[in-house]
Write an enzyme that holds these catalytic residues in place. Structure first.
Site, PDB file in Angstrom:
ATOM      1  N   THR A 173      23.561  77.001 103.908  1.00  0.00           N
ATOM      2  CA  THR A 173      23.901  77.138 102.504  1.00  0.00           C
ATOM      3  C   THR A 173      25.164  76.327 102.241  1.00  0.00           C
ATOM      4  O   THR A 173      25.971  76.143 103.144  1.00  0.00           O
ATOM      5  CB  THR A 173      24.162  78.636 102.255  1.00  0.00           C
ATOM      6  OG1 THR A 173      22.917  79.296 102.298  1.00  0.00           O
ATOM      7  CG2 THR A 173      24.852  78.920 100.945  1.00  0.00           C
ATOM      8  N   GLY A 203      18.824  86.093  97.750  1.00  0.00           N
ATOM      9  CA  GLY A 203      19.957  86.320  98.650  1.00  0.00           C
ATOM     10  C   GLY A 203      21.251  86.553  97.888  1.00  0.00           C
ATOM     11  O   GLY A 203      21.238  86.851  96.682  1.00  0.00           O
ATOM     12  N   GLY A 225      26.019  83.198 104.969  1.00  0.00           N
ATOM     13  CA  GLY A 225      25.717  84.148 106.041  1.00  0.00           C
ATOM     14  C   GLY A 225      24.506  84.975 105.691  1.00  0.00           C
ATOM     15  O   GLY A 225      23.709  84.590 104.825  1.00  0.00           O
TER      16      GLY A 225
HETATM   17  N1  ASP Z   1      23.536  83.473 102.354  1.00  0.00           N
HETATM   18  C1  ASP Z   1      22.307  82.726 102.345  1.00  0.00           C
HETATM   19  C2  ASP Z   1      21.153  83.644 101.998  1.00  0.00           C
HETATM   20  O1  ASP Z   1      21.102  84.743 102.533  1.00  0.00           O
HETATM   21  C3  ASP Z   1      22.007  82.093 103.669  1.00  0.00           C
HETATM   22  C4  ASP Z   1      23.132  81.235 104.232  1.00  0.00           C
HETATM   23  O2  ASP Z   1      24.280  81.402 103.897  1.00  0.00           O
HETATM   24  O3  ASP Z   1      22.858  80.346 105.040  1.00  0.00           O
HETATM   25  O4  ASP Z   1      20.283  83.237 101.268  1.00  0.00           O
END
Ligand code: ASP
Length: 307
Positions: A173, A203, A225
């Protein structure tokens, strides 16, 4: 000289030195420098923090190395469903978009929702219709296709697992936070979510107060995360509250969330944050986090691992 600070991330997770080549590391570092420049050049010229975080996130969305925009992962149905949000700390204005497909830069759609709609969040087909009306750029599915993403999805399908982008070690992300010369804070986050995620899964990235938050009284935060745990911890808003109501410094407040509250519920990840004085924090509780920051005093950092 204009006072400003900007920090960005390209995802946190199990980023192992053993699976990183020198040339790949250089590609990541170049992409992070380019995104920092996209934001910092605007801030140097007196531009707004809102424009700066958007420019930095667009730059990262256009880079296939990261799980956002062009590099977005596949969901269970083999589609790219993207989430993004943006927030300005002056009047707490916010725009967010969830579960959109074929939008080239989801953060630009979040921005027009902030600027031109009476709503904070639009979802799926309704968001895409609004994007069309506002002249937002669309891209065909093949723009988002990559052999590697397809392979990750096939493996996840075969093993019947949902994987966070940071499980894949190399993708993440993206997000940015900034303080401008007028004292305005802003934050933006954009993601393709999790490989093989359920159709319609949302998310933390588009959730104002969880993955993204900005308030001129305190700080701006962009997270990366395990989204479900970041939603449950209301990370961005909790950091702001710890500063506003308890008088914690930016780094103290970030540490409470990243190294205590999230750990206690099994939440892996990290964040970038900046406060109203231009202080920057980039903590994470995972192996690594693609990250970088620049400020008016001449600080320039681009890092992947803890040291
Ligand atoms: N936080 C993002 C999600 O859960 C994933 C990530 O940060 O890589 O969609």
């Amino acid at each position: 000289m204009n006072q400003f600070s900007i920090a960005i991330h390209g995802g946190a997770g199990t980023i192992l030195r053993s699976s990183m080549t020198e040339s790949l590391q250089q590609q990541y570092e170049q992409a992070l420098h380019a995104a920092l420049d996209a934001g910092a050049n605007l801030l140097k010229q007196g531009g707004s923090s809102l424009d700066a975080v958007m420019a930095a996130v667009v730059s990262l969305e256009d880079c296939p190395l990261f799980n956002a925009g062009k590099g977005s992962v596949f969901n269970h149905q083999g589609q790219h469903e993207m989430d993004a949000s943006i927030m300005c700390g002056k009047l707490l204005d916010a725009g967010a978009v969830s579960c959109v497909s074929q939008i080239k830069n989801p953060v630009e759609l979040a921005r027009v929702i902030l600027d031109k709609s009476e709503h904070v969040m639009l979802f799926g087909a309704g968001a895409e219709k609004f994007a069309n009306q506002q002249g937002i750029a669309f891209a065909q599915d093949d723009y988002f296709y990559s052999e590697q993403r397809f392979k990750q999805w096939q493996e996840a399908l075969a093993e019947d697992r949902i994987s966070l982008d940071h499980h894949d070690r190399k993708f993440g992300t993206v997000g940015a936070v900034a303080l401008d010369n007028q004292g305005n804070l802003a934050a933006a986050t954009s993601t393709g979510g999790m490989t093989n995620k359920k159709f319609g899964r949302v998310g933390d990235s588009p959730i104002i107060g969880a993955g993204t938050y900005a308030n001129n009284a305190t700080c701006a935060v962009s997270c990366t995360g395990h989204g479900e745990l970041f939603i449950r911890s209301v990370v961005g808003h909790d950091i702001s509250c710890l500063m506003e109501y308890k008088g914690l410094s930016l780094s103290e407040a970030c540490d409470v969330l990243v190294h205590d509250k999230l750990i206690k519920i099994g939440g892996e990840g990290g964040l970038v944050a900046v406060d109203k004085h231009g202080n920057i924090a980039m903590p994470f509780n995972s192996e690594g986090m693609y990250r970088g920051c620049v400020d008016a005093k001449g600080i320039r950092v681009v890092k992947i691992y803890a040291d």
